[in-house]
Design a protein around this motif. Structure first.
Motif, mmCIF file in Angstrom:
data_model
loop_
_atom_site.group_PDB
_atom_site.id
_atom_site.type_symbol
_atom_site.label_atom_id
_atom_site.label_comp_id
_atom_site.label_asym_id
_atom_site.label_seq_id
_atom_site.Cartn_x
_atom_site.Cartn_y
_atom_site.Cartn_z
ATOM 1 N N VAL A 40 4.464 -0.950 -7.269
ATOM 2 C CA VAL A 40 3.137 -1.417 -6.821
ATOM 3 C C VAL A 40 2.502 -0.370 -5.910
ATOM 4 O O VAL A 40 1.309 -0.065 -6.044
ATOM 5 N N LEU A 41 3.300 0.191 -4.988
ATOM 6 C CA LEU A 41 2.768 1.211 -4.080
ATOM 7 C C LEU A 41 2.257 2.424 -4.844
ATOM 8 O O LEU A 41 1.160 2.930 -4.577
ATOM 9 N N LEU B 276 -6.278 3.724 -5.272
ATOM 10 C CA LEU B 276 -6.966 3.936 -3.997
ATOM 11 C C LEU B 276 -7.649 5.297 -3.964
ATOM 12 O O LEU B 276 -8.722 5.439 -3.371
ATOM 13 N N GLU B 277 -7.027 6.290 -4.596
ATOM 14 C CA GLU B 277 -7.629 7.627 -4.628
ATOM 15 C C GLU B 277 -8.979 7.600 -5.330
ATOM 16 O O GLU B 277 -9.910 8.309 -4.949
ATOM 17 N N LYS B 278 -9.087 6.739 -6.356
ATOM 18 C CA LYS B 278 -10.348 6.633 -7.092
ATOM 19 C C LYS B 278 -11.339 5.710 -6.393
ATOM 20 O O LYS B 278 -12.549 5.892 -6.510
ATOM 21 N N SER B 279 -10.827 4.688 -5.679
ATOM 22 C CA SER B 279 -11.700 3.720 -4.997
ATOM 23 C C SER B 279 -11.226 3.563 -3.548
ATOM 24 O O SER B 279 -10.607 2.559 -3.187
ATOM 25 N N ALA C 25 2.758 -4.984 0.000
ATOM 26 C CA ALA C 25 3.974 -4.436 -0.611
ATOM 27 C C ALA C 25 4.819 -3.713 0.440
ATOM 28 O O ALA C 25 6.048 -3.869 0.487
ATOM 29 N N ALA C 26 4.172 -2.912 1.297
ATOM 30 C CA ALA C 26 4.897 -2.189 2.344
ATOM 31 C C ALA C 26 5.502 -3.161 3.353
ATOM 32 O O ALA C 26 6.647 -2.993 3.784
ATOM 33 N N HIS C 27 4.745 -4.191 3.702
ATOM 34 C CA HIS C 27 5.220 -5.172 4.686
ATOM 35 C C HIS C 27 6.450 -5.921 4.155
ATOM 36 O O HIS C 27 7.438 -6.105 4.877
ATOM 37 N N THR C 28 6.404 -6.319 2.890
ATOM 38 C CA THR C 28 7.535 -7.046 2.293
ATOM 39 C C THR C 28 8.760 -6.145 2.200
ATOM 40 O O THR C 28 9.876 -6.563 2.522
ATOM 41 N N LEU C 29 8.549 -4.896 1.765
ATOM 42 C CA LEU C 29 9.660 -3.953 1.647
ATOM 43 C C LEU C 29 10.283 -3.676 3.017
ATOM 44 O O LEU C 29 11.507 -3.557 3.145
ATOM 45 N N LYS C 30 9.441 -3.597 4.048
ATOM 46 C CA LYS C 30 9.957 -3.372 5.407
ATOM 47 C C LYS C 30 10.864 -4.532 5.830
ATOM 48 O O LYS C 30 11.983 -4.313 6.332
ATOM 49 N N GLY C 31 10.390 -5.748 5.632
ATOM 50 C CA GLY C 31 11.182 -6.916 6.026
ATOM 51 C C GLY C 31 12.502 -6.999 5.289
ATOM 52 O O GLY C 31 13.557 -7.278 5.884
ATOM 53 N N MET C 32 12.464 -6.736 3.962
ATOM 54 C CA MET C 32 13.695 -6.772 3.166
ATOM 55 C C MET C 32 14.688 -5.718 3.648
ATOM 56 O O MET C 32 15.885 -5.978 3.782
ATOM 57 N N LEU D 201 0.771 10.154 1.314
ATOM 58 C CA LEU D 201 1.177 8.778 1.054
ATOM 59 C C LEU D 201 2.072 8.692 -0.184
ATOM 60 O O LEU D 201 3.069 7.961 -0.194
ATOM 61 N N VAL D 202 1.732 9.448 -1.238
ATOM 62 C CA VAL D 202 2.575 9.482 -2.442
ATOM 63 C C VAL D 202 3.931 10.104 -2.116
ATOM 64 O O VAL D 202 4.979 9.633 -2.580
#
Length: 674
Positions: A20-21, A28-31, A44-51, A89-90
């Protein structure tokens, strides 16, 4: 807490969030101003951090937390997205992916992330500091003006903050970041709170005071402070506490908090369709909704493989029962076997559907690869993906990734021209690669097309002649498609120079061999300055296939139906000769005859027959007529590997056990035509 039992689920879900990221970063690069994309990345980042934190992978949690902070700043307009930011970011997500892969391979997921964390922190705070100076007209050390971080206040806390403003006090939001090597986090928090209580009154903290005391947080926490001291003094006094990395202080706006809260409430209460009415669900409806959320479960692929193997044995036994019922001619037994056949066919369809996965599992990683490769080559390339929800058997999915990578790299390097060259040809500066998947019968087609330079037919032919791949006489009769297919011969390359990307004559021959080993084929079409199309045809599954059983001197062989055009019985008069080889005229085409007895060394007495049975098979646009003794009939069989000791047997792709217990070898007609 023992978390090993959750490891498989953690790895699977982590990979999903990382995909997803990747996907959303490219969008995001396009918009860059699209809030919905930013919100999805943050979630997605928040969920991955918690896990990660729960499972005890601190490096993974720290890096994801830093990434989450960046997107928190982006979504509340403290940082504006710029193209050059996307590269970092990538790169960050690449690091996350490597760490998850290390965990999946039995590692600890540890990695030196200091450099990328520092870059992300500069991205988060550097731009924010500029915003602060421009909006407030003054420089404040380690402080930012931003939308509120704390967003959960009750009525009592709000009333205190409103009253403090009326009495001339200031409301501050203070975010403290401890150093990563801080050992006694609880002690540092206690010392910070002592300083804060000397400067004013703490109204709220996130995480809560209890969580902070129990060290149930990572390395940062935020408080709301009511004080009459300036921001600089608050920041400087907190920084005197040791092992503090950064301190951010800014005014807390109650009006901004209420406005944000109202927007969240409005977004959650607006129906998806404006015409829809908001109706409170009945208890029955709530139960239905609850059940609807429990309709999917995660199943380890190894368990599906075991289930498939058991079903393959059932198919073999079904064939055996069918043969017995025919021999005994017992009506009751025949009825039972027919019913068993219908049920097992339904069961087969369900199991095959369970093994089907969307081809997006492979396609999703290509946009970032295309983006990086295009930048390395100073080209501008867009990739358009169509039919990513097309499903293929897991075994095919696992094998098809690398061939498509080769084809995409070839399209970018050889196909798409540089922006300057495209402008000279009257094309847009940015080239386009289209990756499309679709079903057709029992096959899946994958097409990789580009609007680049196309294939120079004369250059390919000249190179093939100089390499000795064919003679001048053979070259005269080749069609355009046959010339294009020469680029997939081993060692063939028309590249003027060797690079890391292409030019060594490896790649397309591997693509061809891999696809053919999967029971598929590849075709090429091209037009100069218009582009090229590589079309890959693959079977839906590799384990249970439909075959035509044939006999060679009382030995049984199976030919996959996917390779067969038709069967025929030809008379002796229809046999012709060309270049000292036997051929037949099949619908106006000269088709070579291949005697399977000669290929497989089947000993049989020479008998002059008036008629010959042949099976017409194809590979791309090439045909061959396989001579057999007789046709037995069509049957579904289970493809079994011959094992490592017989893996190089020519023109045999595997074997199957028939209903009467005999073993039939499965013929690889592609190898024969080749």
């Amino acid at each position: 807490m023992d978390t090993t039992q959750y490891l498989d689920v953690f790895i699977d879900e982590s990979k999903e969030h990382i995909e997803v990221l990747y996907k959303k970063l490219l969008e995001l690069e396009k918009s860059p101003s699209e809030k919905a994309i930013i919100e999805e990345i943050f979630r997605a980042a928040h969920t991955l951090k918690g896990m990660s934190a729960t499972m005890g992978y601190s490096d993974l949690a720290t890096l994801t937390h830093t990434l989450e902070n960046v997107f928190d700043a982006i979504r509340y307009d403290r940082v504006q997205v710029q193209t050059e930011m996307v590269d970092l970011l990538v790169e960050t997500v690449d690091q996350l992916n490597s760490m998850v892969e290390d965990i999946a391979n039995g590692g600890s997921g540890t990695r030196n992330i200091a450099d990328v964390v520092n870059k992300l922190e500069r991205m988060e705070t550097g731009t924010s500091a500029q915003n602060a100076s421009s909006s407030k007209g003054k420089q404040v050390s380690d402080s930012v003006t931003s939308t509120n971080v704390i967003r959960t206040l009750d009525e009592f806390e709000l009333s205190i903050l409103n009253e403090s403003q009326e009495r001339g006090f200031s409301n501050y939001e203070v975010t403290v970041q401890l150093r990563e090597d801080c050992l006694l986090k609880g002690a540092r928090v206690f010392m910070v709170f002592e300083v804060l209580e000397q400067l004013g009154e703490v109204i709220k903290s996130e995480p809560s005071v209890t969580e902070l005391e129990d060290e149930n947080f990572e390395h940062s926490f935020t408080v709301i402070l009511v004080s009459n001291r300036p921001e600089t003094e608050i920041s400087e006094k907190i920084k005197k506490v040791s092992e503090i990395e950064t301190v951010n202080v800014h005014e807390f706006s109650v009006s901004n908090y209420l406005e944000t809260k109202e927007q969240v409430v409005q977004r959650s209460s607006v129906p998806a369709n404006p015409d829809d009415k908001q109706v409170n669900p009945t208890p029955d409806e709530r139960e239905v909704g609850k059940n609807a959320q429990q309709k999917t479960i995660r199943v380890n692929i190894e368990k599906l493989d075991v289930l498939m193997n058991l079903f393959e044995e059932l198919i073999i036994d079904r064939g055996r029962l069918e043969q017995i019922s025919i021999d005994l001619r017992n009506a009751d037994l025949q009825d039972t076997v027919e019913r068993m056949s219908r049920v097992s066919s339904d069961l087969q369809n369900i199991i095959l559907m369970m093994r089907m996965v969307p081809i997006d599992h492979v396609f999703s990683r290509f946009p970032r690869m295309v983006r990086k490769l295009a930048r390395d080559l100073n080209k501008q390339v867009d990739i358009e993906i169509i039919g990513a929800d097309t499903e293929l058997d897991r075994t095919v999915i696992d094998e098809i990734g690398d061939p498509i990578v080769h084809l995409l790299r070839n399209a970018i390097d050889h196909g798409i021209e540089t922006p300057e060259e495209r402008v000279r040809k009257g094309k847009p500066e940015k080239g386009t690669i289209k990756l499309e998947a679709f079903h057709s019968g029992n096959h899946v087609f994958i097409e990789i097309s580009d609007d680049g330079a196309g294939i120079n037919k004369d250059k390919v032919l000249k190179k093939a002649l100089s390499n000795g791949l064919l003679t001048d006489r053979e070259a005269e009769g080749l069609t355009d498609q046959q010339i294009y297919e020469l680029i997939m011969e081993s060692g063939f390359s028309t590249a003027d120079k060797i690079s890391d990307i292409s030019g060594r004559g490896v790649g397309l021959d591997v693509v061809k061999n891999t696809i053919e080993s999967l029971g598929g084929n590849i075709a090429i079409d091209s037009a100069v300055d218009k582009g090229s199309v590589f079309s890959v045809q693959l079977p839906l599954t590799l384990t249970i296939i439909s075959v035509l059983l044939v006999e060679l001197n009382k030995e049984k062989y199976a030919i996959p139906l996917s390779s067969i055009i038709e069967t025929a019985i030809i008379s002796k008069e229809q046999l012709l000769s060309a270049h000292h080889k036997k051929v037949i005229d099949f619908r106006g085409k000269v088709v070579p005859l291949v005697n399977l007895k000669d290929i497989f060394g089947v000993e049989a007495p020479e008998v002059e027959e008036a008629y010959t049975s042949v099976v017409i098979v194809k590979k791309g646009d090439k045909l061959a007529a396989l001579i057999v003794d007789s046709f037995i009939g069509q049957q579904e069989v289970v493809l079994k590997s011959l094992g490592a000791y017989m893996s190089n047997t020519f023109a045999i792709s595997g074997a199957t056990i028939l209903g009467d217990g005999e073993v039939a070898l499965i013929i690889d007609s592609n190898a024969i035509i080749k």
